[in-house]
Write a protein that holds these residues in place. Sequence first.
Motif, PDB file in Angstrom:
ATOM      1  N   GLU A 173       0.826  -1.208   0.000  1.00 58.72           N
ATOM      2  CA  GLU A 173       0.000   0.000   0.000  1.00 58.72           C
ATOM      3  C   GLU A 173       0.860   1.257   0.000  1.00 58.72           C
ATOM      4  OE1 GLU A 173      -3.102   2.102   3.115  1.00 58.72           O
ATOM      5  OE2 GLU A 173      -2.994  -0.092   3.052  1.00 58.72           O
ATOM      6  N   ALA A 174       2.013   1.179   0.669  1.00 55.74           N
ATOM      7  CA  ALA A 174       2.914   2.334   0.740  1.00 55.74           C
ATOM      8  C   ALA A 174       3.802   2.461  -0.489  1.00 55.74           C
ATOM      9  CB  ALA A 174       3.779   2.225   1.993  1.00 55.74           C
ATOM     10  N   GLY A 175       3.669   1.525  -1.440  1.00 54.42           N
ATOM     11  CA  GLY A 175       4.410   1.624  -2.689  1.00 54.42           C
ATOM     12  C   GLY A 175       5.742   0.918  -2.718  1.00 54.42           C
ATOM     13  N   TRP A 176       6.037   0.126  -1.705  1.00 55.50           N
ATOM     14  CA  TRP A 176       7.282  -0.649  -1.676  1.00 55.50           C
ATOM     15  C   TRP A 176       6.982  -2.037  -2.242  1.00 55.50           C
ATOM     16  CZ3 TRP A 176      11.884   1.547  -0.573  1.00 55.50           C
ATOM     17  CH2 TRP A 176      11.867   2.786   0.087  1.00 55.50           C
ATOM     18  N   VAL A 177       7.298  -2.223  -3.513  1.00 52.90           N
ATOM     19  CA  VAL A 177       6.900  -3.418  -4.258  1.00 52.90           C
ATOM     20  C   VAL A 177       8.046  -4.420  -4.292  1.00 52.90           C
ATOM     21  CG1 VAL A 177       6.045  -4.247  -6.482  1.00 52.90           C
ATOM     22  CG2 VAL A 177       5.371  -1.983  -5.642  1.00 52.90           C
ATOM     23  N   VAL A 178       7.693  -5.704  -4.203  1.00 49.01           N
ATOM     24  CA  VAL A 178       8.690  -6.773  -4.247  1.00 49.01           C
ATOM     25  C   VAL A 178       9.165  -6.972  -5.684  1.00 49.01           C
ATOM     26  CG1 VAL A 178       9.154  -9.208  -3.798  1.00 49.01           C
ATOM     27  CG2 VAL A 178       7.662  -7.922  -2.252  1.00 49.01           C
ATOM     28  N   GLY A 179      10.491  -6.973  -5.859  1.00 48.82           N
ATOM     29  CA  GLY A 179      11.066  -7.206  -7.181  1.00 48.82           C
ATOM     30  C   GLY A 179      11.365  -8.668  -7.428  1.00 48.82           C
ATOM     31  N   ASP A 180      11.956  -8.964  -8.586  1.00 52.71           N
ATOM     32  CA  ASP A 180      12.274 -10.340  -8.941  1.00 52.71           C
ATOM     33  C   ASP A 180      13.266 -10.979  -7.977  1.00 52.71           C
ATOM     34  OD1 ASP A 180      10.592 -10.102 -11.096  1.00 52.71           O
ATOM     35  OD2 ASP A 180      12.205  -9.610 -12.520  1.00 52.71           O
ATOM     36  N   ASP A 181      14.092 -10.155  -7.330  1.00 50.98           N
ATOM     37  CA  ASP A 181      15.092 -10.686  -6.396  1.00 50.98           C
ATOM     38  C   ASP A 181      14.550 -10.802  -4.977  1.00 50.98           C
ATOM     39  OD1 ASP A 181      14.842  -8.027  -5.811  1.00 50.98           O
ATOM     40  OD2 ASP A 181      17.006  -7.572  -5.858  1.00 50.98           O
ATOM     41  N   GLY A 182      13.252 -10.531  -4.807  1.00 50.18           N
ATOM     42  CA  GLY A 182      12.644 -10.650  -3.485  1.00 50.18           C
ATOM     43  C   GLY A 182      12.779  -9.421  -2.621  1.00 50.18           C
ATOM     44  N   MET A 183      13.484  -8.400  -3.093  1.00 50.85           N
ATOM     45  CA  MET A 183      13.680  -7.171  -2.325  1.00 50.85           C
ATOM     46  C   MET A 183      12.620  -6.135  -2.704  1.00 50.85           C
ATOM     47  SD  MET A 183      16.338  -7.420  -0.211  1.00 50.85           S
ATOM     48  CE  MET A 183      15.620  -9.034   0.195  1.00 50.85           C
ATOM     49  N   ARG A 184      12.227  -5.323  -1.741  1.00 48.73           N
ATOM     50  CA  ARG A 184      11.211  -4.297  -1.977  1.00 48.73           C
ATOM     51  C   ARG A 184      11.883  -2.982  -2.382  1.00 48.73           C
ATOM     52  NH1 ARG A 184       5.993  -5.326  -0.403  1.00 48.73           N
ATOM     53  NH2 ARG A 184       5.698  -7.340   0.652  1.00 48.73           N
ATOM     54  N   ARG A 185      11.305  -2.350  -3.395  1.00 45.89           N
ATOM     55  CA  ARG A 185      11.844  -1.079  -3.891  1.00 45.89           C
ATOM     56  C   ARG A 185      10.703  -0.099  -4.151  1.00 45.89           C
ATOM     57  NH1 ARG A 185      15.000  -5.041  -6.067  1.00 45.89           N
ATOM     58  NH2 ARG A 185      17.265  -4.805  -5.727  1.00 45.89           N
ATOM     59  N   LYS A 186      11.094   1.169  -4.085  1.00 39.81           N
ATOM     60  CA  LYS A 186      10.172   2.254  -4.413  1.00 39.81           C
ATOM     61  C   LYS A 186      10.981   3.334  -5.107  1.00 39.81           C
ATOM     62  CE  LYS A 186       6.800   5.409  -2.310  1.00 39.81           C
ATOM     63  NZ  LYS A 186       6.164   5.835  -1.030  1.00 39.81           N
ATOM     64  N   ASN A 187      10.545   3.718  -6.288  1.00 41.98           N
ATOM     65  CA  ASN A 187      11.280   4.726  -7.072  1.00 41.98           C
ATOM     66  C   ASN A 187      12.742   4.336  -7.263  1.00 41.98           C
ATOM     67  OD1 ASN A 187       8.916   6.331  -7.152  1.00 41.98           O
ATOM     68  ND2 ASN A 187       9.466   7.314  -5.202  1.00 41.98           N
ATOM     69  N   GLY A 188      12.962   3.048  -7.414  1.00 42.57           N
ATOM     70  CA  GLY A 188      14.307   2.549  -7.667  1.00 42.57           C
ATOM     71  C   GLY A 188      15.163   2.368  -6.438  1.00 42.57           C
ATOM     72  N   GLU A 189      14.663   2.752  -5.258  1.00 37.69           N
ATOM     73  CA  GLU A 189      15.438   2.630  -4.013  1.00 37.69           C
ATOM     74  C   GLU A 189      15.001   1.390  -3.243  1.00 37.69           C
ATOM     75  OE1 GLU A 189      17.945   4.542  -2.946  1.00 37.69           O
ATOM     76  OE2 GLU A 189      17.843   5.764  -4.771  1.00 37.69           O
TER      77      GLU A 189
END
Length: 605
Positions: free
Chosen positions: A414-430
Amino acid sequence: MLALGAGLARAEENVTVAHGISTFDDLKYPADFEHLDYVNPEAPKGGEISIWAFGSFDSMHPYTTKGRAGALSTIFFESLLTGTADETGAAYGLLAESVEYPEDRSWVIFGLRPEARFSDGSPVTPEDVVFSYELFREKGLPSFRVQLSRQVESAEILDDGRVKFTFPEGIPTRDLPQLVGSLPIFSKAQYEAQGRDFEESSLEPLLGSGPYVLAELDVGQTLVYARNPDYWGADLPINVGRNNFDRIRVEYYADYNAAFEGFKGGTYTFRNEASSKSWATGYDFPAVENGWVVRRELDDGSIATGQSFAFNLRRPQFQDPRVREALGLMFNFEWSNETLFYGLYARVNSFWENSYLAADGPPDAGELALLEPLVAEGLLPEAILTEPAVTAPTSGERQLDRRNLRKASALLDEAGWVVGDDGMRRKNGETLRVEFLNDSQTFDRVINPYVENLRRLGVDASLTRVDNAQATNRERSYDFDMVTARFPMTYIPGSGLRQYFGSETADGSVFNIMGLKNEAVDRLIEQVLAADSEDGLTTRVKALDRVLRSLRFWVPQWYKDMHTVAYYDMYEHPEPLPPYALGNLDFWWYNPEKAEALRAAGAIR
């Protein structure tokens, strides 16, 4: 009209002159009291008690941010007033024999005891009092001197024995006589003769008037304080049955395990056990089996210290409260308590945990009257008016609670921290990163499972071990993501609330470690400071507690409502102990016959 106060000496036109002062109620002890109720007035003087301290030290000046001050290095100093361990909000004359104030407490006059002396035999004078106040106002800790400057208009010497503090108009004055009365008093003559700078670290203590002086110093290793045989205040009623040990020794250790081994070997003799693992499983060594060491669980009625993981709100990734809530969900206290702590702890939920000041359930009518205007102004969400006070989440018996994992995942999504393919959460590339800063080896076992849980959530969490000097430096420069912090509150909170939670201290206080800036909190702090009755104070503190908890800038840890202590069986204490202090260095005493038996048996050195 006479102001309230037990032992009232005289009153003229709403002015009280008495032997002490209380925030709301009458003083417990009258002017002619002989000793405090909880001491043994016949306690013998003598012997040594020794304790341990963590890490190292390189200073004996505890009132500056420079250097790491030695344990107990405030022991040299006394103040005009002093509190007791069986009352809240009360202060009695120590260096002062009288305290004079009007009904509105807009000023206070302290009459010094003519017999008061510094440890070199020189008299304590009004000039020393004003000088000490000015030191704190001009060179004290930044957050404290800001508060002191706004709360005291002037300090003046009236004559050879009296000092007057005047407070500005338009500010709450309820606690200000006690505030200025609690300032440590230093010798102006010694300070100037040595060319001291209050802001600089030093291994040479400032001269004080207290019952102990520095006897031995081995930098980073050992400190020994000796009772001054010429201590001026030994026979004061407030001191009868106290300051009983001839020597207080502090042994430094690099970690908790080494310190425990030192205790087992008799290198020091009193241990206030902080490790649940040691308490549950470690006390099976010969000194215990032989009856040389005793273990006690003693009631502790003091407010919990608010121990917690604190977020650095200056970091961009922690700006969103949904992120803070999500990260808090991943600390499994229940699993930690059973697996690591042997079930000895309870969860901290409130900043006033273990007291009647903790907010509970939905707000009552009194709290609503304080909170509704803040909601109306958009400073608080409407939900705070109807929902129960925020409590720490509960978890299951497994280290990773999947129910809380799902909640945390939803919050981060909900806060925009999305899980990537590597399992890590990112938002605006961070990447969402969290570094735990820790200087305690034994605390690794607590933090590592938390880090593992966070990584399962997709957070790039890590633990960085540093020594205690590095930890101090990084905390003071706010160079951290999360640290273990404490928020020690009192039953009658005063201006210290601004230092811990006030917006004006967020970028300059060693206490507002998370950098909290919140207008609703600021407004409620002022309400607490202005409370003119105990019932009113209780309501306002509960409202403040409720709001602080709703901001989720901490992940509460744990506390216990007892002192778990172990000591070589040569110390004794009054029964019962007072509710607000263990007092092992204060009003316990040494039994020389028991000590000689232990020495003859080879239990102690």
